[in-house]
Design an enzyme around this catalytic site. Structure first.
Site, short mmCIF file in Angstrom:
data_model
loop_
_atom_site.label_atom_id
_atom_site.label_comp_id
_atom_site.label_asym_id
_atom_site.label_seq_id
_atom_site.Cartn_x
_atom_site.Cartn_y
_atom_site.Cartn_z
N ASP A 6 -1.32 -1.02 6.68
CA ASP A 6 -1.86 -1.11 7.58
C ASP A 6 -2.80 -1.23 8.50
O ASP A 6 -3.02 -0.74 9.69
CB ASP A 6 -2.04 0.71 8.00
CG ASP A 6 -3.37 1.45 7.09
OD1 ASP A 6 -4.34 0.06 6.90
OD2 ASP A 6 -3.49 2.46 6.80
N ASP B 188 -7.10 -1.05 4.61
CA ASP B 188 -6.56 -2.29 3.38
C ASP B 188 -6.63 -3.85 4.24
O ASP B 188 -6.42 -4.97 3.58
CB ASP B 188 -4.56 -2.48 3.93
CG ASP B 188 -4.23 -0.90 3.09
OD1 ASP B 188 -4.56 -0.83 2.00
OD2 ASP B 188 -3.50 -0.44 4.12
N ASP C 124 0.97 -1.22 -0.03
CA ASP C 124 -0.46 0.07 -0.43
C ASP C 124 1.20 1.78 0.37
O ASP C 124 2.39 1.33 0.04
CB ASP C 124 -0.81 -0.08 1.39
CG ASP C 124 -1.90 1.28 1.46
OD1 ASP C 124 -2.45 1.88 0.17
OD2 ASP C 124 -1.83 1.94 2.58
#
Length: 610
Positions: free
Chosen positions: A498, A502, A306
């Site tokens: 995190d 996500d 990410d």
């Protein structure tokens, strides 16, 4: 054994051997009987059958039915096997040292403020809401939030991060961390099983107790191996009788086969390596939730990152404000900040902070609406405004392309659907992101950047980090589909995020790696949790997984090779050529050594460099 003749030798040996056989060896009979109940044979079956054969043949000698006795063989055999089990227990104790060390970190007492007085109490008596004082150099007894005082706290025992963390009013503190300088007064928020330390211990215990898929191989081998060994022992016994050897010779050889083939080493191969691997990970701030996750990390060939907070620092800053269609920068920023104030989007904060720093008065917004992937909409003084993605524009602007090419995220401000300003925000990459990416590439793993940001900005950030494969313009709900697309190509995918927005992607990935910042280690979505929020721990976790699985394979190989070579020797293969036989006592010693050597090989993992 040494050819000495003693008075009443046979009765004396019977008296000495019987308690060893049936009291010391009771566990082997119990294990064999429980195996029979489920119509299966196990390692205890081999020991019980082998020693019983030697013992009862010797009882027949005591009764004058046969000449030779082998009381000492059963007794020595059981002694050696128990010695091997003791050495295994010692070694396995060292393997689970990580949990003990973690548990020893918590202080036993706490200085609690009750009724205006400071009282020293056992930590078990601290309850949520208690106010606790911790002085310089003392360990923090429970989790809490600072209510007064300033200090720095060493949290390395929890996160592996060596640099002390500054604490002031409102900061969170964690049990077992060390207060370095100032005096702190904090309110207890997590006690007993609710502390971060307790959660870490629980995770490590669960991981060490779980079974890796590769363990099934060892279980399946043991399932057919034991009956096969009993059959080989009977064939060996009958074969030597057929070849004209005396009964005593055939019995010794048969018992040696049973004993040397005991698959203890096979049973220890996987769990000991898992214990050491997960324990070592915990010490380094890398938590594996189970053995399955640890094994899967060894197979990963693509790591999806990410962007925000993972590759970048997650603290975006405002870099540019441009007025359009007669609007000046101040007016654009004032309207943008007013719209973004109710928003929870991470890019809203730097805009609001920049306006507040310039002491702009923010306007009231009515009809506020946030549309994921698009922006926020609202009405100020009766006029409709919006701030969001450049996709809101009816035609592209050259300034947008230039700022995105520089790695900035651009937002457009619209008044009645007319663009009146551009705002650029940049989230700098983490200093160690490039090093992590380079190491993954050196390991043959493909790094991928997955982000909701536009293609140009995403590629600019990816270029800084050294990533070539970019998947941009992905809404949070579509991230899992992007992971699935990579898996459809046959890749084993790890997702690094995190753990909040996500979560679906972390769950979809073969290995979900959650960046926890040392606070939320029990996140459900990640199967691996990185306590330090350090992106360089991603390749370290994968290296640890690879090294652990490599140790398991080494252990299984040596355990199987030991049996492949040992059984023919025990069966008397060398006897016609050398006249040498492997006695049951030596076979038992060799079996014990093989088990201890497997555990010792697993312990070598502690020296591995991550």
């Amino acid at each position: 054994m040494f050819g000495m003749d003693l008075p009443f030798q046979l009765p004396l040996l019977f008296i000495l051997a019987t308690p060893v056989q049936f009291w010391s060896g009771k566990q082997f009979y119990q294990g064999a009987i429980s195996g029979l109940k489920t119509f299966s044979a196990n390692m205890d079956t081999l020991i019980a059958v082998g020693t019983s054969a030697a013992y009862f043949y010797s009882v027949a000698a005591l009764l004058g039915l046969v000449q030779e006795q082998y009381f000492e063989i059963g007794a020595i055999l059981i002694t050696l096997v128990l010695l091997g089990k003791y050495l295994e227990a010692v070694a396995k104790g060292r393997a689970s040292e990580a949990i003990r060390k973690l548990l020893d970190l918590t202080p036993k007492k706490a200085l609690v403020v009750r009724s205006g007085k400071e009282v020293l109490l056992p930590v078990e008596q601290v309850v949520q809401g208690d106010v606790i004082r911790v002085r310089p150099g003392e360990k923090i007894p429970v989790d809490g939030v600072v209510v007064s005082g300033d200090s720095t706290v060493d949290e390395s025992m929890l996160t592996g991060e060596s640099i002390p963390v500054e604490k002031s009013k409102g900061s969170k503190v964690y049990a077992a961390s060390i207060n370095k300088h100032g005096s702190l007064l904090f309110k207890a928020t997590g006690v007993g099983k609710d502390t971060v330390l307790s959660q870490i211990v629980k995770l490590v215990e669960e991981a060490q107790g779980s079974q890796a898929p590769i363990q099934r191989f060892a279980d399946e081998v043991s399932g057919w191996f034991v009956p096969a060994v009993i059959a080989i022992a009977l064939l060996t016994f009958g074969g030597w009788l057929f070849l004209g050897q005396p009964f005593s010779f055939a019995l010794i050889v048969g018992v040696s086969v049973l004993v040397i083939a005991c698959p203890c080493a096979l049973g220890l191969a996987t769990p000991t390596a898992i214990m050491v691997g997960t324990g070592m990970g915990a010490k380094k701030g890398i938590l594996f939730k189970n053995a399955v996750a640890l094994e899967r990390t060894a197979k990963v060939d693509a790591v999806v990152f990410d962007k925000t907070g993972t590759i970048t620092q997650g603290k975006p800053v405002l870099t540019e404000v441009i007025g359009l269609n007669g609007w000046n920068e101040e007016k654009v920023l004032q309207v943008a900040a007013s719209l973004e104030k109710p928003s929870e989007h991470p890019l809203a904060e730097p805009i609001v902070q920049a306006a507040q720093a310039r002491k702009f008065k923010l306007s009231a917004v009515s009809g506020f609406k946030a549309v994921p992937g698009k922006g926020v909409f609202g009405t100020i003084s009766g006029r409709p405004f919006a701030i969001g993605s450049p996709s809101l524009l009816s035609k592209p602007l050259s300034q947008v392309r230039a700022m995105e090419a520089a790695g900035k995220t651009v937002m457009v401000v619209l008044a009645r659907k007319v663009p009146v300003g551009l705002i650029a925000v940049a989230d700098p990459i983490k200093p160690n992101a490039k090093a992590a990416v380079l190491r993954l590439q050196a390991m043959g793993i493909e790094p991928v950047l997955l982000t909701g940001d536009n293609e140009r900005t995403a590629r600019a950030i990816a270029k800084q980090a050294g990533i070539t494969h970019v998947v941009a313009n992905v809404l949070p709900k579509d991230k899992a589909a992007a992971i699935k697309a990579l898996q459809a190509k046959g890749q084993v995918v790890a997702m690094v995020g995190d753990g909040i927005n996500d979560a679906p992607a972390l769950a979809q990935a073969d290995v979900g790696i959650a960046m926890a910042s040392g606070t939320d280690i029990a996140m459900e979505s990640g199967s691996v949790v990185l306590m330090k929020n350090n992106v360089e721990d991603v390749p370290r976790a994968l290296v640890l997984g690879r090294k652990t699985v490599s140790k398991i394979k080494q252990n299984l190989f040596w355990a199987l090779i030991y049996n492949v070579l040992g059984i023919p020797i025990a069966a008397g293969l060398l006897y016609p050529y050398t006249g040498w036989l492997l006695s049951p006592a030596l076979a038992g010693g060799a079996m014990a050594v093989s088990s201890v050597s497997v555990v010792a090989n697993s312990l070598l993992l502690n020296r591995a460099k991550l």
